[in-house]
Design a protein around this motif. Structure first.
Motif, PDB file in Angstrom:
ATOM      1  N   UNK A 226      17.838 -12.419  43.509  1.00  0.00           N
ATOM      2  CA  UNK A 226      18.475 -11.262  43.997  1.00  0.00           C
ATOM      3  C   UNK A 226      17.308 -10.194  44.194  1.00  0.00           C
ATOM      4  N   UNK A 227      16.231 -10.577  43.902  1.00  0.00           N
ATOM      5  CA  UNK A 227      15.124  -9.501  44.036  1.00  0.00           C
ATOM      6  C   UNK A 227      15.338  -8.257  43.107  1.00  0.00           C
ATOM      7  N   UNK A 228      15.675  -8.481  41.985  1.00  0.00           N
ATOM      8  CA  UNK A 228      15.799  -7.549  41.083  1.00  0.00           C
ATOM      9  C   UNK A 228      14.640  -6.931  40.426  1.00  0.00           C
ATOM     10  N   UNK A 229      14.578  -5.707  40.072  1.00  0.00           N
ATOM     11  CA  UNK A 229      13.285  -5.292  39.679  1.00  0.00           C
ATOM     12  C   UNK A 229      13.362  -5.390  38.271  1.00  0.00           C
ATOM     13  N   UNK A 230      12.146  -5.269  37.621  1.00  0.00           N
ATOM     14  CA  UNK A 230      12.033  -5.504  35.868  1.00  0.00           C
ATOM     15  C   UNK A 230      12.584  -4.547  35.348  1.00  0.00           C
ATOM     16  N   UNK A 231      12.872  -4.516  34.086  1.00  0.00           N
ATOM     17  CA  UNK A 231      13.311  -3.711  33.210  1.00  0.00           C
ATOM     18  C   UNK A 231      12.645  -2.245  33.607  1.00  0.00           C
ATOM     19  N   UNK A 232      13.503  -1.475  34.017  1.00  0.00           N
ATOM     20  CA  UNK A 232      13.076   0.008  33.928  1.00  0.00           C
ATOM     21  C   UNK A 232      12.747   0.632  32.956  1.00  0.00           C
TER      22      UNK A 232
END
Lengths: 240, 240
Positions: free
Chosen positions: A187-193
């Motif tokens: 889903x193209x989620x970003x890494x842990x912000x």
DNA sequence: GTTGATTTGTCCGTATGTATG
DNA sequence: ACATACATACGGACAAATCAA
């Protein structure tokens, strides 16, 4: 008068191969008869043998090495990973639902498990856990988050339950973890912000364990999962 | 100059079929292209298509009906059941160990889950649970124990967590339950020798839930599992 | 109930790629 | 480089199951 429909050949061969492994007491890695031998022994064609072996390979019950031979598989939980990943990706309607279900199961499991290891964890094991957290800290602090941070997270949770002596537990948790990560990637989620916060959650868990505070450890684990859930909800909201 | 080893055709076809399901947003039961169509679309032979489909069938991602067609599967946890059953049966060394591991996971799960449903269970759901227990009682009391008793046990545990709204939970518990039963059958274990006690354990759980006694419900569940573990240990001792 | 069309199940023969010695 | 053993892949053919006319 209708004849009872017979069992499909491929299914029968699957059972026969499994039975052969059981009867001969073969363990993971042991060589299986070649396709030609199975053809003759079972009196079926090569195609039928191959289809049966392919099915068993998908279950990780046999392992096929091209040009080398067929071997007994490790019977890992990769089929579960594949199935859960597919389920989650295939439910377009109930998008975040499937992931939330997996997360809830993981949460219930880990909150219960941490109570059981809290009493038996040795100081050496606690030191090891603390070492993992420290490595997470340095990995998260060096700017961009490489692939090591999630791996360390996984390592932490695996090491946490090692003292249980239950081989199924780390495999199950690992399976859930892998599904979560695969779906996140798809889903193209970003890494842990906010890796600092994640690191702190883990450190809180170790601290509670070191103090032999069972309730506190469980609470710290619950807090950790609240964070994961909040992040998952945030991401899926951002995409949807 | 050695060419980089390409991905096996069957694996590639598996991924392509899964991707096709995802892209077309097909849900369980939806028809898939026929083998002939897949042959042409993917440009491969029929055997390769069939081997790929057989592998996906083993994962319950596709369902193949002889003489009818290929359909999207339900992606159930039957692969997990097959894998765990095989693992348990294949470990001749650590015989009771594998079953004990599964039982421990089930125990941790159910003890944690019952806390979460204790507050939300409606009176109607409690009545339903009590009805199941009553049926267990009469089934166990009529002399020989038919196949209904274990089914009622399963029904109880499934109904218990229905209010969670988590579809994965009953499937996972059902998978563990099925493995336990299959292995028991393969080892020729006798049926529950003391059904009255088992019935009482279940009634204790309902009683605690009705009193909204969360701790008591969890304790009753723990007691229930102690009984199962003791029985399993007894059986494996009697065989070994 | 029979027939015919469609689709999957099984078999055979052959050629190719891969790993080991 | 060669030979052997094994899995991979292809094409064609017929059998069996299902459904609809």
């Amino acid at each position: 008068m209708r004849r009872m429909s017979e069992e499909p050949r491929t299914s029968r061969i699957q059972r026969q191969v499994v039975q052969l492994i059981l009867d001969r007491r073969l363990t993971a890695g042991a060589p299986l008869p070649t396709e030609a031998e199975l053809m003759e022994t079972l009196g079926v064609s090569r195609n039928s043998v191959r289809e049966a072996l392919k099915a068993l390979q998908a279950l990780d019950i046999v392992e096929i090495r091209h040009g080398f031979g067929t071997y007994v598989g490790k019977a890992s939980l990769t089929p579960l990973v594949d199935g859960l990943t597919f389920r989650t990706l295939a439910r377009h309607d109930d998008d975040t639902g499937a992931l939330a279900e997996i997360l809830q199961v993981r949460e219930v499991l880990e909150e219960g498990l941490i109570r059981r290891v809290a009493a038996t964890l040795t100081e050496a094991e606690l030191d090891n856990l603390e070492g993992v957290v420290t490595r997470m800290e340095s990995a998260g602090g060096t700017g961009r988050m490489g692939s090591t941070f999630p791996d360390l997270d996984r390592e932490f949770h695996e090491a946490l339950y090692a003292s249980l002596g239950n081989a199924l537990v780390p495999q199950l948790l690992g399976a859930f973890w892998t599904v979560f990560r695969r779906v996140s990637g798809a889903r193209g989620w970003t890494d842990d912000p906010t890796p600092e916060i994640t690191v702190r959650r883990h450190r809180d868990i170790v601290t509670a364990l070191r103090a032999r505070d069972v309730e506190g450890a469980q609470r710290a684990m619950a807090v950790h999962f609240r964070g994961i859930e909040a992040r998952a909800a945030e991401e899926s909201r951002g995409v949807g």
